[in-house]
Design an enzyme around this catalytic site. Structure first.
Site, PDB file in Angstrom:
ATOM      1  N   ASP A 187       0.654  -1.327  -0.064  1.00 19.93           N
ATOM      2  CA  ASP A 187       0.224  -0.199  -0.001  1.00 19.93           C
ATOM      3  C   ASP A 187       0.694   1.179   0.210  1.00 19.93           C
ATOM      4  O   ASP A 187       0.301   2.405   0.491  1.00 19.93           O
ATOM      5  CB  ASP A 187      -1.032  -0.043   1.135  1.00 19.93           C
ATOM      6  CG  ASP A 187      -1.984  -1.032   0.920  1.00 19.93           C
ATOM      7  OD1 ASP A 187      -2.370  -1.199  -0.243  1.00 19.93           O
ATOM      8  OD2 ASP A 187      -2.792  -1.910   1.787  1.00 19.93           O
ATOM      9  N   ASP A 199      -6.845  -3.863  -5.644  1.00 24.44           N
ATOM     10  CA  ASP A 199      -6.460  -2.396  -5.109  1.00 24.44           C
ATOM     11  C   ASP A 199      -5.276  -1.997  -5.460  1.00 24.44           C
ATOM     12  O   ASP A 199      -4.928  -0.758  -5.502  1.00 24.44           O
ATOM     13  CB  ASP A 199      -6.740  -2.571  -3.565  1.00 24.44           C
ATOM     14  CG  ASP A 199      -7.514  -3.303  -2.616  1.00 24.44           C
ATOM     15  OD1 ASP A 199      -7.918  -4.433  -3.370  1.00 24.44           O
ATOM     16  OD2 ASP A 199      -7.924  -3.115  -1.774  1.00 24.44           O
ATOM     17  N   GLY A 242      -8.999 -17.012  -8.009  1.00 22.84           N
ATOM     18  CA  GLY A 242      -9.295 -15.711  -7.556  1.00 22.84           C
ATOM     19  C   GLY A 242     -10.148 -16.320  -6.362  1.00 22.84           C
ATOM     20  O   GLY A 242     -11.038 -17.034  -6.052  1.00 22.84           O
ATOM     21  N   THR A 286     -11.831 -14.009  -2.405  1.00 17.49           N
ATOM     22  CA  THR A 286     -11.959 -12.503  -1.891  1.00 17.49           C
ATOM     23  C   THR A 286     -11.335 -12.665  -0.392  1.00 17.49           C
ATOM     24  O   THR A 286     -11.199 -13.501   0.042  1.00 17.49           O
ATOM     25  CB  THR A 286     -13.540 -12.375  -1.835  1.00 17.49           C
ATOM     26  OG1 THR A 286     -13.577 -10.867  -1.818  1.00 17.49           O
ATOM     27  CG2 THR A 286     -14.212 -12.978  -0.674  1.00 17.49           C
ATOM     28  N   ARG A 339     -15.919  -2.220  -3.504  1.00 18.88           N
ATOM     29  CA  ARG A 339     -14.765  -0.995  -3.654  1.00 18.88           C
ATOM     30  C   ARG A 339     -13.681  -1.680  -4.898  1.00 18.88           C
ATOM     31  O   ARG A 339     -12.881  -0.915  -5.413  1.00 18.88           O
ATOM     32  CB  ARG A 339     -14.150  -0.866  -2.286  1.00 18.88           C
ATOM     33  CG  ARG A 339     -13.181   0.449  -2.432  1.00 18.88           C
ATOM     34  CD  ARG A 339     -12.904   0.830  -1.053  1.00 18.88           C
ATOM     35  NE  ARG A 339     -12.427  -0.067  -0.082  1.00 18.88           N
ATOM     36  CZ  ARG A 339     -13.210  -0.613   1.018  1.00 18.88           C
ATOM     37  NH1 ARG A 339     -14.209  -0.242   1.053  1.00 18.88           N
ATOM     38  NH2 ARG A 339     -12.689  -1.289   1.714  1.00 18.88           N
ATOM     39  N   TRP A 379     -12.082   0.181  -7.624  1.00 17.71           N
ATOM     40  CA  TRP A 379     -10.391   0.430  -7.778  1.00 17.71           C
ATOM     41  C   TRP A 379     -10.058  -0.025  -9.218  1.00 17.71           C
ATOM     42  O   TRP A 379      -9.137   0.520  -9.658  1.00 17.71           O
ATOM     43  CB  TRP A 379      -9.710  -0.597  -6.920  1.00 17.71           C
ATOM     44  CG  TRP A 379      -9.796  -0.472  -5.279  1.00 17.71           C
ATOM     45  CD1 TRP A 379      -9.661  -1.354  -4.423  1.00 17.71           C
ATOM     46  CD2 TRP A 379      -9.431   0.923  -4.607  1.00 17.71           C
ATOM     47  NE1 TRP A 379      -9.689  -0.820  -3.320  1.00 17.71           N
ATOM     48  CE2 TRP A 379      -9.577   0.718  -3.147  1.00 17.71           C
ATOM     49  CE3 TRP A 379      -9.262   2.195  -5.180  1.00 17.71           C
ATOM     50  CZ2 TRP A 379      -9.280   1.419  -2.267  1.00 17.71           C
ATOM     51  CZ3 TRP A 379      -9.196   3.095  -4.110  1.00 17.71           C
ATOM     52  CH2 TRP A 379      -9.320   3.051  -2.631  1.00 17.71           C
ATOM     53  N   SER A 409     -14.566  -3.726   6.183  1.00 15.18           N
ATOM     54  CA  SER A 409     -14.252  -4.762   6.048  1.00 15.18           C
ATOM     55  C   SER A 409     -15.450  -5.532   6.681  1.00 15.18           C
ATOM     56  O   SER A 409     -15.510  -5.668   8.062  1.00 15.18           O
ATOM     57  CB  SER A 409     -12.798  -5.480   6.700  1.00 15.18           C
ATOM     58  OG  SER A 409     -12.758  -6.558   6.491  1.00 15.18           O
ATOM     59  N   SER A 451     -14.849  -8.872   9.000  1.00 11.15           N
ATOM     60  CA  SER A 451     -14.102  -8.895  10.298  1.00 11.15           C
ATOM     61  C   SER A 451     -14.918  -7.736  11.047  1.00 11.15           C
ATOM     62  O   SER A 451     -14.401  -7.426  12.137  1.00 11.15           O
ATOM     63  CB  SER A 451     -12.553  -8.512  10.220  1.00 11.15           C
ATOM     64  OG  SER A 451     -12.529  -7.282   9.152  1.00 11.15           O
TER      65      SER A 451
HETATM   66  N1  GLY Z   1      -7.044  -1.270   0.038  1.00  2.00           N
HETATM   67  C1  GLY Z   1      -8.048  -1.806   1.147  1.00  2.00           C
HETATM   68  C2  GLY Z   1      -9.305  -1.395   1.216  1.00  2.00           C
HETATM   69  O1  GLY Z   1      -9.848  -0.987  -0.043  1.00  2.00           O
HETATM   70  O2  GLY Z   1     -10.002  -1.744   1.944  1.00  2.00           O
END
Ligand code: GLY
Length: 392
Positions: free
Chosen positions: A109, A169, A227, A229, A241, A245, A359, A362
């Site tokens: 990141d 991302d 793939g 997730t 999201r 991206w 998220s 979580s």
């Molecule tokens: N890059 C992590 C997110 O979009 O949560």
């Protein structure tokens, strides 16, 4: 490349475009919140997501802190008030220290962290601290490139077999390599970014324009495996999201590489996204959901998509059959964010944009504000306000 055409473009026919006055009013409102947050956070940084819409304070260790600095740069560009510049430059020092010490940078990141905070400072003011920090960040990002498979590994120790994967991302992380590669005439960086983009394009973007969040590769052969997730609802759904991206990552790639394929790729992922938007245009946190599922929205995905569409509109020829629809979609979406998602309570530490999801699995930041949502909301407003020059 097969581009699935938009199924529901009719509902975007009669969209009232945002006026300059509406955009300015939204920016003015955001500035009041930013001012309050400057006093509240002082030399600390906001956490990635809010609790009850309020960020907590933390040191510069998360993957998201650069968005706070980026918000300050956007506020500086809007107001020309030096108070934003002064605080943002102090944060640039913090980012330089962080990358020199390699403090919490064992992940991909680096683009999210250093582009809005430091590449911005270099582009706006020529800050040499910011330049040094950004170049070191690019070096760290490049250190995660995996020859076998040709991609930048997202998480875990570089080369770790259980984490031998790329994630969608990173389409927003590789512009840091393109920027640094151009600045330093470093062909290796450009090639790494090209190879990563190709690997991502061939794996995480499905034939119908939907997307996987992450994709594993075989460590020995480099062959794409499967793939999976992490933040989406399921392996075969499209995390909103992640899709956003891609909607922004593809035009950023086009900006650096002028690859004609990117236009069709953009249409493919954007058409899929648009077709899944609910009546008020702001996506559910995964595109698999519809109204009856009663799931939260991810406003941040909406803000990111607006930025991506706005960027691609610069390159899409007038003759493109969908250009007017894309333009209408970004107006409809941003207008909805301004009217029904932007916070106007002015509580210290509060988010700019409510109702995002960090998220879901979580339980972090579910139906809460988040720092990237705030940043891309501000970036979207600035894009509508003026001919905004990119940090990315
Ligand atoms: N890059 C992590 C997110 O979009 O949560």
């Amino acid at each position: 490349m097969v581009v699935t055409s938009m199924q529901h473009s009719d509902r975007f026919k009669d969209i009232q475009h945002l006026s300059q006055q509406q955009v300015k009013a939204a920016l003015d409102q955001a500035i009041i919140q930013i001012d309050s947050n400057i006093d509240y956070f002082n030399e600390t940084f906001p956490t990635p997501a809010t609790k009850h819409n309020i960020y907590e304070k933390m040191p510069n260790t998360e993957w998201t802190t650069g968005f706070w600095t980026g918000i300050l740069w956007l506020a500086y560009e809007y107001t020309h008030d030096e108070k934003y510049q002064k605080l943002a430059l102090r944060q640039v020092d913090s980012f330089l220290k962080r990358i020199v010490a390699k403090d919490h940078v064992d992940h991909h990141d680096l683009g999210f962290l250093y582009t809005p905070s430091c590449v911005s400072a270099y582009k706006l003011l020529g800050s040499q601290q910011a330049y040094a920090a950004s170049i070191l960040a690019a070096e760290q990002l490049a250190s995660r490139f995996q020859e076998k498979g040709g991609f930048i590994q997202a998480w875990g120790g570089a080369g770790a077999e259980d984490n031998y994967r790329l994630i969608i991302d990173a389409l927003l992380n590789i512009p840091l390599l393109y920027w640094a590669g151009n600045e330093q005439h470093n062909k290796t960086y450009l090639e790494m970014a090209d190879r990563h983009y190709k690997a991502a394009k061939e794996t995480v973007i499905r034939e119908d324009g939907s997307t996987y969040h992450t994709y594993y590769f075989d460590k020995l052969t480099g062959k794409p495996e499967k793939g999976v997730t992490r933040q989406g609802y399921s392996d075969d759904s499209s995390w909103a999201r992640g899709q956003a991206w891609a909607i922004y990552g593809v035009p950023l790639h086009y900006r650096y590489r002028h690859s004609e394929d990117d236009i069709a790729l953009f249409e493919k992922v954007t058409n899929y996204f648009i077709d899944k938007l609910p009546d008020d245009y702001v996506p559910y946190w995964d595109l698999i959901f519809s109204e009856q599922d009663k799931q939260p929205r991810d406003s941040s995905a909406g803000a990111i998509a607006v930025c991506g569409i706005a960027e691609m509109m610069k390159y899409l020829p007038e003759s493109n059959a969908n250009k007017q629809t894309y333009t209408n979609v970004m107006h409809a979406l941003l207008s909805e964010l301004i009217t029904n998602y932007a916070a106007d309570d002015k509580v210290p530490g509060e988010t700019l944009l409510k109702h995002g999801v960090y998220s879901w699995h979580s339980g972090k930041g579910v139906d809460e504000g988040n720092l990237w949502g705030d940043y891309f909301y501000m970036e979207a407003l600035m894009r509508f306000y003026k001919d905004w020059q990119l940090y990315w």
